[in-house]
Motif scaffolding. Structure first.
Motif, PDB file in Angstrom:
ATOM      1  N   PRO A  52       1.083  -1.158   0.005  1.00 56.06           N
ATOM      2  CA  PRO A  52       0.114   0.414   0.145  1.00 56.06           C
ATOM      3  C   PRO A  52       1.183   1.324  -0.022  1.00 56.06           C
ATOM      4  O   PRO A  52       1.891   1.620   0.951  1.00 56.06           O
ATOM      5  CB  PRO A  52      -0.337  -0.225   1.193  1.00 56.06           C
ATOM      6  CG  PRO A  52      -0.781  -1.591   1.962  1.00 56.06           C
ATOM      7  CD  PRO A  52       0.806  -1.945   1.272  1.00 56.06           C
ATOM      8  N   GLN A  53       0.563   2.726  -0.796  1.00 54.34           N
ATOM      9  CA  GLN A  53       1.353   3.657  -1.078  1.00 54.34           C
ATOM     10  C   GLN A  53       2.485   3.795  -1.763  1.00 54.34           C
ATOM     11  O   GLN A  53       3.823   4.571  -1.041  1.00 54.34           O
ATOM     12  CB  GLN A  53       1.334   4.066   0.893  1.00 54.34           C
ATOM     13  CG  GLN A  53       0.772   5.419   0.772  1.00 54.34           C
ATOM     14  CD  GLN A  53       0.444   6.608   0.635  1.00 54.34           C
ATOM     15  OE1 GLN A  53      -1.012   5.719   0.218  1.00 54.34           O
ATOM     16  NE2 GLN A  53      -0.076   7.563   0.575  1.00 54.34           N
ATOM     17  N   PHE A  54       2.977   2.635  -2.007  1.00 56.85           N
ATOM     18  CA  PHE A  54       4.611   2.415  -3.287  1.00 56.85           C
ATOM     19  C   PHE A  54       4.594   3.282  -3.539  1.00 56.85           C
ATOM     20  O   PHE A  54       5.416   3.973  -3.790  1.00 56.85           O
ATOM     21  CB  PHE A  54       4.310   1.343  -3.568  1.00 56.85           C
ATOM     22  CG  PHE A  54       4.915   1.282  -4.477  1.00 56.85           C
ATOM     23  CD1 PHE A  54       6.511   0.500  -3.888  1.00 56.85           C
ATOM     24  CD2 PHE A  54       5.857   1.123  -5.667  1.00 56.85           C
ATOM     25  CE1 PHE A  54       7.632   0.327  -4.198  1.00 56.85           C
ATOM     26  CE2 PHE A  54       6.706   1.756  -7.094  1.00 56.85           C
ATOM     27  CZ  PHE A  54       7.861   1.024  -5.726  1.00 56.85           C
ATOM     28  N   ALA A  55       3.557   3.698  -4.671  1.00 57.44           N
ATOM     29  CA  ALA A  55       3.921   5.029  -5.312  1.00 57.44           C
ATOM     30  C   ALA A  55       4.235   5.990  -4.935  1.00 57.44           C
ATOM     31  O   ALA A  55       4.978   6.889  -5.580  1.00 57.44           O
ATOM     32  CB  ALA A  55       2.854   4.906  -5.794  1.00 57.44           C
ATOM     33  N   GLU A  56       3.110   6.221  -4.016  1.00 54.70           N
ATOM     34  CA  GLU A  56       3.383   7.456  -3.319  1.00 54.70           C
ATOM     35  C   GLU A  56       4.482   8.015  -2.126  1.00 54.70           C
ATOM     36  O   GLU A  56       5.954   8.617  -2.547  1.00 54.70           O
ATOM     37  CB  GLU A  56       2.433   8.253  -2.010  1.00 54.70           C
ATOM     38  CG  GLU A  56       1.375   8.282  -3.462  1.00 54.70           C
ATOM     39  CD  GLU A  56       0.071   6.956  -3.145  1.00 54.70           C
ATOM     40  OE1 GLU A  56      -1.085   6.782  -3.708  1.00 54.70           O
ATOM     41  OE2 GLU A  56       1.343   6.034  -2.617  1.00 54.70           O
ATOM     42  N   VAL A  57       5.172   6.383  -1.486  1.00 57.89           N
ATOM     43  CA  VAL A  57       6.444   6.509  -0.669  1.00 57.89           C
ATOM     44  C   VAL A  57       7.158   6.469  -1.873  1.00 57.89           C
ATOM     45  O   VAL A  57       8.647   7.776  -1.407  1.00 57.89           O
ATOM     46  CB  VAL A  57       6.917   5.427   0.441  1.00 57.89           C
ATOM     47  CG1 VAL A  57       7.726   5.357   0.614  1.00 57.89           C
ATOM     48  CG2 VAL A  57       5.016   5.413   0.954  1.00 57.89           C
ATOM     49  N   LYS A  58       7.852   6.139  -2.810  1.00 55.16           N
ATOM     50  CA  LYS A  58       8.966   6.734  -3.993  1.00 55.16           C
ATOM     51  C   LYS A  58       8.898   8.093  -4.209  1.00 55.16           C
ATOM     52  O   LYS A  58       9.513   8.379  -4.362  1.00 55.16           O
ATOM     53  CB  LYS A  58       8.580   5.420  -4.777  1.00 55.16           C
ATOM     54  CG  LYS A  58       9.843   5.656  -6.344  1.00 55.16           C
ATOM     55  CD  LYS A  58       9.539   4.203  -7.171  1.00 55.16           C
ATOM     56  CE  LYS A  58      10.789   3.999  -8.285  1.00 55.16           C
ATOM     57  NZ  LYS A  58      10.980   3.268  -9.129  1.00 55.16           N
ATOM     58  N   ALA A  59       8.179   7.970  -4.027  1.00 58.11           N
ATOM     59  CA  ALA A  59       7.674   9.351  -5.051  1.00 58.11           C
ATOM     60  C   ALA A  59       8.096  10.886  -3.820  1.00 58.11           C
ATOM     61  O   ALA A  59       9.465  11.363  -4.157  1.00 58.11           O
ATOM     62  CB  ALA A  59       6.428  10.200  -5.558  1.00 58.11           C
ATOM     63  N   ALA A  60       7.896  10.329  -2.551  1.00 57.79           N
ATOM     64  CA  ALA A  60       8.707  11.088  -1.935  1.00 57.79           C
ATOM     65  C   ALA A  60       9.748  10.746  -1.340  1.00 57.79           C
ATOM     66  O   ALA A  60      10.410  11.655  -0.831  1.00 57.79           O
ATOM     67  CB  ALA A  60       7.934  10.965   0.055  1.00 57.79           C
ATOM     68  N   ALA A  61      10.383  10.081  -1.714  1.00 58.09           N
ATOM     69  CA  ALA A  61      11.937   9.339  -1.290  1.00 58.09           C
ATOM     70  C   ALA A  61      12.451  10.761  -2.311  1.00 58.09           C
ATOM     71  O   ALA A  61      13.880  11.669  -2.534  1.00 58.09           O
ATOM     72  CB  ALA A  61      12.148   7.817  -1.886  1.00 58.09           C
ATOM     73  N   LEU A  62      12.180  10.460  -3.617  1.00 52.73           N
ATOM     74  CA  LEU A  62      13.228  11.397  -4.854  1.00 52.73           C
ATOM     75  C   LEU A  62      12.712  12.619  -4.529  1.00 52.73           C
ATOM     76  O   LEU A  62      13.685  13.041  -4.638  1.00 52.73           O
ATOM     77  CB  LEU A  62      12.382  10.128  -6.302  1.00 52.73           C
ATOM     78  CG  LEU A  62      12.262   9.324  -6.592  1.00 52.73           C
ATOM     79  CD1 LEU A  62      11.712   8.416  -7.799  1.00 52.73           C
ATOM     80  CD2 LEU A  62      13.332   8.394  -7.071  1.00 52.73           C
ATOM     81  N   GLN A  63      11.254  13.206  -4.136  1.00 51.41           N
ATOM     82  CA  GLN A  63      10.616  14.639  -3.682  1.00 51.41           C
ATOM     83  C   GLN A  63      12.264  15.110  -2.663  1.00 51.41           C
ATOM     84  O   GLN A  63      12.574  15.789  -2.698  1.00 51.41           O
ATOM     85  CB  GLN A  63       9.768  14.871  -3.525  1.00 51.41           C
ATOM     86  CG  GLN A  63       9.957  16.127  -3.390  1.00 51.41           C
ATOM     87  CD  GLN A  63       8.627  16.592  -2.928  1.00 51.41           C
ATOM     88  OE1 GLN A  63       7.317  15.193  -3.326  1.00 51.41           O
ATOM     89  NE2 GLN A  63       7.866  17.701  -3.048  1.00 51.41           N
ATOM     90  N   ALA A  64      12.723  13.794  -1.652  1.00 57.49           N
ATOM     91  CA  ALA A  64      13.217  14.537  -0.506  1.00 57.49           C
ATOM     92  C   ALA A  64      14.869  14.250  -0.896  1.00 57.49           C
ATOM     93  O   ALA A  64      16.055  14.428   0.134  1.00 57.49           O
ATOM     94  CB  ALA A  64      13.489  13.839   0.240  1.00 57.49           C
ATOM     95  N   GLY A  65      15.124  13.662  -2.436  1.00 58.17           N
ATOM     96  CA  GLY A  65      16.420  13.962  -2.584  1.00 58.17           C
ATOM     97  C   GLY A  65      17.146  12.591  -3.117  1.00 58.17           C
ATOM     98  O   GLY A  65      18.629  12.256  -3.531  1.00 58.17           O
ATOM     99  N   ALA A  66      16.081  11.860  -2.631  1.00 55.74           N
ATOM    100  CA  ALA A  66      16.912   9.416  -3.321  1.00 55.74           C
ATOM    101  C   ALA A  66      17.802  10.143  -4.871  1.00 55.74           C
ATOM    102  O   ALA A  66      16.892  10.107  -5.421  1.00 55.74           O
ATOM    103  CB  ALA A  66      15.988   9.134  -2.722  1.00 55.74           C
TER     104      ALA A  66
END
Length: 311
Positions: free
Chosen positions: A240-254
């Motif tokens: 659950p929430q996979f796409a949103e968590v991945k997007a948050a990681a990339l937005q934070a600089g990953a």
């Protein structure tokens, strides 16, 4: 030496594009084993903690127990007995190589107590037998890095050919383990059995790019290559929430983000510890938005593998 205490680290397998062929070790979490010689032959699993009573104490069904048993048979010392205590310091079914860490800690400890007749690399097939018990497949992408440390490539399984490659010193992993469980067998069963030639070519490019990016080092290339077009699309629906968590990681600089092993844990790679901490917190916060609690870990690539701890 009659008694030893060993810690073996968790691992991230697949590493996006490298299904069953890539893996790397992290500092925490991990599993701890205390192994002690006894006069009677046979292995006795006297205690398992941290597993909520879920793991078997029967040697043939326990990843650490079977790994040690296979090892003793190989060196011709089935007359040697052991008492084994296992402390699980990571969640089961987390996608962080829980079964692998137990197997690695067990066989590494046994080899130390027997005077190290085998090299660390020669212990790999016995640790892999622990994986066979756990999930039905003797894969090496978790046990390899947990045993040897660093970033591992499994070039071939028959014959077994393991390669360790250098990684940038400033490369950090952020791991988030949501409080849900994905069964490894289920996660394998959901995968497509056939893939197109164009998809295969894309994945091969990413595999080659990631290896080159790690070795050069080239952080931009690492980021561009942390893309999985084969496994992630199938397994993402289990989290659950996979796409949103991945997007948050990339937005934070990953640099990139994907599923750790068979999930549900996710990992991201970043340049620098501070960025990695921000990425981990962003991933955790995104799960929290839908009421899913999680644990986060931030670590450089662990280059050591198992450690001997004070008794």
């Amino acid at each position: 030496m009659e008694k030893i205490r060993v810690y073996a680290p968790a691992t991230v397998a697949n590493v996006a594009c490298g299904f069953d062929i890539f893996g790397f070790a992290v500092n925490r979490p991990g599993d701890e084993i205390v192994l002690e010689k006894r006069t009677e032959p046979g292995i006795s699993i006297i205690e398992i903690t941290g597993d909520d009573g879920r793991l078997p104490k029967e040697v043939a069904k326990n990843t650490a127990g079977i790994a040690i048993q296979k090892y003793l048979a190989h060196i011709g010392r089935e007359d040697q007995g052991f008492n084994l205590s296992l402390h699980k310091d990571m969640p089961l079914g987390s996608g962080l190589g829980s079964s692998a860490a137990s197997a690695v800690a067990g066989v590494f400890a046994a080899n130390e107590l027997m005077g190290k007749p085998l090299t660390q690399k020669e212990l790999l097939p016995f640790a892999m037998e622990g994986e066979r018990v756990a999930c039905g497949s003797a894969h090496a992408d978790n046990v390899g890095p947990s045993l040897l440390g660093g970033f591992i490539i499994i070039r071939s399984y028959d014959p077994l050919d393991i390669i360790q490659i250098a990684t940038p010193l400033d490369l950090y992993a952020s791991i988030v383990h949501p409080h849900i469980e994905v069964n490894t067998k289920d996660a394998r069963g959901i995968l497509d059995k056939e893939i197109s030639l164009s998809t295969t070519i894309t994945q091969m490019g990413n595999v080659a790019g990631l290896v080159a990016g790690l070795m050069l080092p080239d952080y931009s290339l690492i980021g561009r290559s942390l893309v999985d077009v084969i496994i992630e699309p199938s397994r993402a629906i289990l989290i659950p929430q996979f796409a949103e968590v991945k997007a948050a990681a990339l937005q934070a600089g990953a640099l990139g983000c994907s599923i750790s092993g068979s999930g549900p844990s996710l990992f991201a790679l970043s340049k620098g510890e501070e960025t990695a901490k921000q990425v981990a917190e962003a991933m955790r916060d995104q799960f929290a938005l839908v009421g899913i609690g999680s644990d986060i870990f931030v670590s450089p690539i662990n280059q050591q593998g198992p450690m001997i701890l004070p008794n």
